[in-house]
Design a protein around this motif. Structure first.
Motif, PDB file in Angstrom:
ATOM      1  N   THR A 176       0.647  -1.166   0.027  1.00 29.81           N
ATOM      2  CA  THR A 176       0.009   0.016  -0.285  1.00 29.81           C
ATOM      3  C   THR A 176       0.884   1.215  -0.006  1.00 29.81           C
ATOM      4  N   THR A 177       2.165   1.063   0.136  1.00 29.01           N
ATOM      5  CA  THR A 177       3.032   2.230   0.371  1.00 29.01           C
ATOM      6  C   THR A 177       4.393   2.298  -0.522  1.00 29.01           C
ATOM      7  N   ALA A 178       5.088   3.447  -0.617  1.00 27.16           N
ATOM      8  CA  ALA A 178       6.408   3.248  -1.345  1.00 27.16           C
ATOM      9  C   ALA A 178       7.464   2.928  -0.208  1.00 27.16           C
ATOM     10  N   ASP A 179       7.065   2.905   1.138  1.00 26.66           N
ATOM     11  CA  ASP A 179       7.887   2.715   2.044  1.00 26.66           C
ATOM     12  C   ASP A 179       8.305   0.975   2.111  1.00 26.66           C
ATOM     13  N   GLN A 180       9.554   0.797   1.849  1.00 27.76           N
ATOM     14  CA  GLN A 180       9.770  -0.613   1.645  1.00 27.76           C
ATOM     15  C   GLN A 180       9.804  -1.501   2.950  1.00 27.76           C
ATOM     16  N   ARG A 181       9.661  -0.820   4.074  1.00 29.77           N
ATOM     17  CA  ARG A 181       9.715  -1.514   5.492  1.00 29.77           C
ATOM     18  C   ARG A 181       8.582  -2.319   5.402  1.00 29.77           C
ATOM     19  N   ILE A 217     -12.404  14.762   3.660  1.00 28.83           N
ATOM     20  CA  ILE A 217     -13.666  13.753   3.348  1.00 28.83           C
ATOM     21  C   ILE A 217     -12.998  13.239   1.758  1.00 28.83           C
ATOM     22  N   GLU A 218     -12.687  13.915   0.862  1.00 30.40           N
ATOM     23  CA  GLU A 218     -12.332  13.681  -0.411  1.00 30.40           C
ATOM     24  C   GLU A 218     -10.973  12.386  -0.122  1.00 30.40           C
ATOM     25  N   ILE A 219     -10.071  12.694   0.674  1.00 33.56           N
ATOM     26  CA  ILE A 219      -8.884  11.637   0.788  1.00 33.56           C
ATOM     27  C   ILE A 219      -9.321  10.592   1.480  1.00 33.56           C
ATOM     28  N   LEU A 220     -10.306  10.623   2.370  1.00 35.74           N
ATOM     29  CA  LEU A 220     -10.619   9.350   3.074  1.00 35.74           C
ATOM     30  C   LEU A 220     -11.344   8.419   1.928  1.00 35.74           C
ATOM     31  N   PHE A 221     -12.339   9.081   1.345  1.00 38.86           N
ATOM     32  CA  PHE A 221     -12.961   8.311   0.426  1.00 38.86           C
ATOM     33  C   PHE A 221     -12.322   7.860  -0.472  1.00 38.86           C
ATOM     34  N   ASP A 222     -11.079   8.431  -1.206  1.00 36.74           N
ATOM     35  CA  ASP A 222     -10.477   7.912  -2.204  1.00 36.74           C
ATOM     36  C   ASP A 222      -9.563   6.600  -1.622  1.00 36.74           C
ATOM     37  N   ARG A 223      -8.934   6.710  -0.466  1.00 40.07           N
ATOM     38  CA  ARG A 223      -8.301   5.567   0.446  1.00 40.07           C
ATOM     39  C   ARG A 223      -9.080   4.524   0.498  1.00 40.07           C
ATOM     40  N   GLN A 252     -11.832  -6.551  -3.739  1.00 43.17           N
ATOM     41  CA  GLN A 252     -12.761  -6.957  -5.132  1.00 43.17           C
ATOM     42  C   GLN A 252     -12.046  -7.875  -6.064  1.00 43.17           C
ATOM     43  N   LEU A 253     -10.760  -7.662  -6.081  1.00 44.79           N
ATOM     44  CA  LEU A 253      -9.925  -8.591  -6.802  1.00 44.79           C
ATOM     45  C   LEU A 253     -10.076 -10.054  -6.446  1.00 44.79           C
ATOM     46  N   GLY A 254     -10.153 -10.353  -5.230  1.00 44.69           N
ATOM     47  CA  GLY A 254     -10.050 -11.463  -4.586  1.00 44.69           C
ATOM     48  C   GLY A 254      -8.922 -12.264  -4.680  1.00 44.69           C
ATOM     49  N   LYS A 255      -7.621 -11.611  -4.698  1.00 47.67           N
ATOM     50  CA  LYS A 255      -6.294 -12.148  -4.706  1.00 47.67           C
ATOM     51  C   LYS A 255      -5.522 -11.860  -3.797  1.00 47.67           C
ATOM     52  N   VAL A 256      -5.948 -10.988  -2.765  1.00 51.54           N
ATOM     53  CA  VAL A 256      -5.007 -10.483  -1.643  1.00 51.54           C
ATOM     54  C   VAL A 256      -5.009 -11.368  -0.587  1.00 51.54           C
ATOM     55  N   THR A 257      -3.885 -12.216  -0.254  1.00 49.55           N
ATOM     56  CA  THR A 257      -3.973 -13.323   0.903  1.00 49.55           C
ATOM     57  C   THR A 257      -3.278 -12.631   2.124  1.00 49.55           C
ATOM     58  N   ASN A 258      -2.597 -11.285   2.056  1.00 47.57           N
ATOM     59  CA  ASN A 258      -2.131 -10.617   3.359  1.00 47.57           C
ATOM     60  C   ASN A 258      -1.667  -9.171   2.893  1.00 47.57           C
ATOM     61  N   THR A 259      -1.516  -8.598   3.864  1.00 46.17           N
ATOM     62  CA  THR A 259      -1.038  -7.305   3.768  1.00 46.17           C
ATOM     63  C   THR A 259      -0.229  -6.778   5.213  1.00 46.17           C
ATOM     64  N   ILE A 260       0.542  -5.697   5.191  1.00 41.53           N
ATOM     65  CA  ILE A 260       0.925  -5.283   6.546  1.00 41.53           C
ATOM     66  C   ILE A 260       0.322  -3.744   6.714  1.00 41.53           C
ATOM     67  N   ILE A 261      -0.238  -3.755   8.011  1.00 39.75           N
ATOM     68  CA  ILE A 261      -0.723  -2.421   8.441  1.00 39.75           C
ATOM     69  C   ILE A 261      -0.017  -1.902   9.609  1.00 39.75           C
ATOM     70  N   GLY A 262      -0.052  -0.778   9.878  1.00 41.33           N
ATOM     71  CA  GLY A 262       0.882  -0.135  10.856  1.00 41.33           C
ATOM     72  C   GLY A 262      -0.089  -0.090  12.244  1.00 41.33           C
ATOM     73  N   GLY A 263       0.812  -0.455  13.163  1.00 41.95           N
ATOM     74  CA  GLY A 263       0.130  -0.405  14.753  1.00 41.95           C
ATOM     75  C   GLY A 263       0.446   1.023  15.267  1.00 41.95           C
ATOM     76  N   TYR A 264      -0.743   1.716  15.321  1.00 40.59           N
ATOM     77  CA  TYR A 264      -0.953   3.081  15.717  1.00 40.59           C
ATOM     78  C   TYR A 264      -1.640   3.248  17.282  1.00 40.59           C
ATOM     79  N   SER A 265      -1.290   4.103  17.902  1.00 37.84           N
ATOM     80  CA  SER A 265      -2.062   4.426  19.007  1.00 37.84           C
ATOM     81  C   SER A 265      -3.123   5.378  18.664  1.00 37.84           C
ATOM     82  N   ASN A 319      -0.276   8.695   4.807  1.00 35.67           N
ATOM     83  CA  ASN A 319      -1.344   7.956   3.995  1.00 35.67           C
ATOM     84  C   ASN A 319      -0.984   6.288   4.284  1.00 35.67           C
ATOM     85  N   PHE A 320       0.008   5.839   4.552  1.00 38.36           N
ATOM     86  CA  PHE A 320       0.198   4.561   5.141  1.00 38.36           C
ATOM     87  C   PHE A 320      -0.735   4.421   6.312  1.00 38.36           C
ATOM     88  N   PHE A 321      -0.777   5.331   7.286  1.00 38.53           N
ATOM     89  CA  PHE A 321      -1.563   5.383   8.640  1.00 38.53           C
ATOM     90  C   PHE A 321      -3.130   5.184   7.895  1.00 38.53           C
TER      91      PHE A 321
END
Length: 587
Positions: A5-10, A99-105, A114-127, A149-151
């Motif tokens: 979901t991001t350009a951050d390779q971590r 509002i526009e930004i969140l709708f896009d994300r 909807q692609l039905g192909k995603v088996t996993n992804t990484i999300i950040g742990g935030y307070s 945007n990763f958040f």
């Protein structure tokens, strides 16, 4: 497949097939890595321009509904009773962007699911209190970057439950990121310090006509103020954002009742935690500082865009308008009056008692009045081209992440298509014209590596890095080439400088009332719909652009356009003075 979901390779997986959520993940500077991966990219939903326009209309209606709820909540929290217009001035710019930004994300994540192909992804742990901006300016700096945007993607994935995910802790140092947006204390120099003493000791605090960010040159603004019988002002205060501790209980009191559908439910769950601190925890202090710093009893307030990101101005102007002051807004850039849709234009018209354009009018708003474009007074005498000068090609870029919806190329796929057109234009030039091309880079690169992309294809090309003004660079050029619908070609038109324009009409939709003026530019060979046709015209005229430009039929259509969209006047001072004097009587 693993979703990136991001350009951050971590937060990438590099040893298995992947799906990139969008082209923003694929930085040009990292192409040696991702071009060798087994990947596909989720199709971007706003590449469908009909969907984009329909979504824009929906989001504008949603914004109006949310603003009503937010007005009610903020009045209750702060124990005040302000109007919808008051809160529109203060909160509105942040709200419609968010509002526009969140709708896009949200929509991007739904498309990936909807692609039905995603088996996993990484999300950040935030307070819970992570990524709360200090003010609108802080938010604007964050919203175009990878970390914020990763958040948003992480929060959306977690709260929709539409994709499998793994949580990874994020090393977040908001303190240092906020320091980066706080105004820096610079050595002002002796003359500037003298002007600050002048401002504090005397005059502008007693002015009835207050001019902020008008985009007039300083000398012109001083002349205008003197003509009104008041002291000229030089600088206006910059109110620092208040860095507070987030009050979670207070934020939970922001209640939204206009909830229809999944996205609106999602929005209601985050908006209270994302609203900038300046409007909640820091509200009382911001208001107090703004009211003590700006003039106490204005009758008329005139601005170009201070109501966008100058928080102190917004707090002060909103308060004074409720006390009877008139807010006048003057157009400050291109696109206004020509673009099929633009949220910022609608906002400026709604908050203003009078909205002054550079010539155009509208049947949809009775507070719109034409006024000469004072911003371009210095260009009226024209700029003489250098017959042996460069062909000046001006670039425009958008952030990799969508942030504002209007009739232009948009975000990653739109910008990539735009850059491809620029390359096609340069390729279409003959060898004699190409050696004289000077590419004026866009001031903000947004991670696009614009210069490097050009150099890979055209290693001999010359660049301008925006260290000089546009008019200064034009003085050493023979021909100006504009490549997107904005302010740049307005400048060249006013200066009567030979100009060629090209853009993709499918990405720069024109409102019906403006169409005939752009068709006129097409008919005389100024405006083109493809880079190839524009290049052919440049090949034809580049040895002597003025011979073509001075022809009566070309000048006629250019002047017709200017009269409608960028009118200048030798009597601008008289016209502006009259407009300000009349403003006090508007009901």
């Amino acid at each position: 497949m693993f979703l990136i979901t991001t350009a951050d390779q971590r937060f990438w997986k590099k040893d298995e097939p992947v799906i990139f959520l969008g082209e923003w993940c694929k930085l040009y500077s990292q192409k040696d890595l991702w071009q060798n991966m087994d990947y596909e990219v989720v199709p971007y939903h706003w590449d469908d321009r009909k969907k984009l326009f329909a979504d824009y209309q929906y989001l504008q209606r949603l914004y109006e509904r949310i603003l009503v709820d937010l007005t009610r909540s903020l009045n209750t929290i702060h124990g005040e009773d302000h109007s919808l217009r008051y809160w529109r001035i203060i909160v509105g710019p942040w709200l419609f962007y968010f509002i526009e930004i969140l709708f896009d994300r949200y929509t991007c994540i739904q498309r990936a699911a909807q692609l039905g192909k995603v088996t996993n992804t990484i999300i950040g742990g935030y307070s819970k209190d992570a990524w709360i901006p200090l003010d609108h300016d802080n938010f604007c700096r964050w919203m175009v970057g990878d970390e914020y945007n990763f958040f948003l993607y992480s929060w959306t994935i977690q709260h929709t439950g539409s994709l499998p995910y793994t949580v990874q802790p994020v090393d977040l140092n908001l303190a240092s990121q906020r320091d980066a947006v706080l105004p820096k204390q610079k050595d002002m120099g002796f003359v500037r310090k003298l002007f600050q003493i002048y401002e504090k000791c005397l005059p502008y605090r007693f002015n009835k006509y207050v001019l902020v960010s008008t985009y007039l040159r300083s000398l012109d603004q001083w002349r205008l103020q003197l003509s009104l019988g008041q002291w000229p002002s030089v600088f206006f205060p910059q109110i620092k954002p208040i860095d507070c501790k987030a009050d979670i209980d207070q934020r939970s009191k922001i209640l939204l009742f206009a909830k229809n559908g999944h996205f609106e439910e999602l929005l209601s769950g985050i908006i209270g935690m994302q609203i900038p601190m300046a409007y909640l925890e820091g509200y009382a202090q911001m208001k107090k500082k703004a009211l003590s710093a700006y003039p106490p009893r204005p009758k008329v307030i005139l601005t170009g865009n201070a109501h966008y990101s100058k928080e102190g101005f917004k707090f002060w102007a909103a308060d004074k308008i409720e006390q009877g002051a008139k807010l006048l807004d003057v157009q400050y850039g291109g696109l206004y009056g020509t673009a099929l849709f633009r949220a910022l234009e609608e906002h400026e018209i709604r908050v203003s008692d009078v909205y002054y354009t550079w010539g155009w009018t509208s049947n949809g708003a009775n507070n719109i009045k034409p006024l000469s474009a004072g911003k371009f007074n210095h260009l009226k005498m024209g700029i003489i081209p250098d017959p042996r000068g460069k062909i000046l090609l001006t670039l425009g870029l958008m952030p990799r992440y969508s942030y504002d919806l209007y009739s232009s190329f948009l975000a990653s796929t739109g910008t990539l298509a735009y850059l491809k057109d620029q390359f096609s234009f340069v390729k279409g030039l003959n060898e004699f014209a190409r050696k004289d091309i000077l590419v004026r880079l866009y001031p903000a690169d947004f991670g696009w590596s614009q210069k490097e992309r050009f150099q890979e294809l055209f290693p001999e090309i010359a660049f301008d890095n925006c260290q000089k003004s546009m008019s200064e660079v034009m003085m050493s050029s023979r021909l100006f080439v504009a490549t997107y619908n904005a302010t740049t070609y307005f400048e060249s038109f006013v200066a009567n400088f030979p100009t060629i324009i090209f853009w993709n009409p499918d990405h720069s939709e024109i409102r019906p009332s403006a169409q005939e003026y752009f068709d006129g530019l097409r008919q005389v060979g100024i405006l083109y719909d493809t880079p190839e046709s524009a290049a052919r015209k440049v090949n034809e005229i580049f040895s002597d652009p003025m011979a073509w430009w001075r022809q009566d039929y070309v000048q006629r259509e250019k002047n017709k356009f200017c009269e409608r969209f960028v009118k200048v006047s030798d009597n601008w001072l008289k016209d502006w003075r009259k407009a300000l004097l009349e403003a006090k009587s508007y009901q």
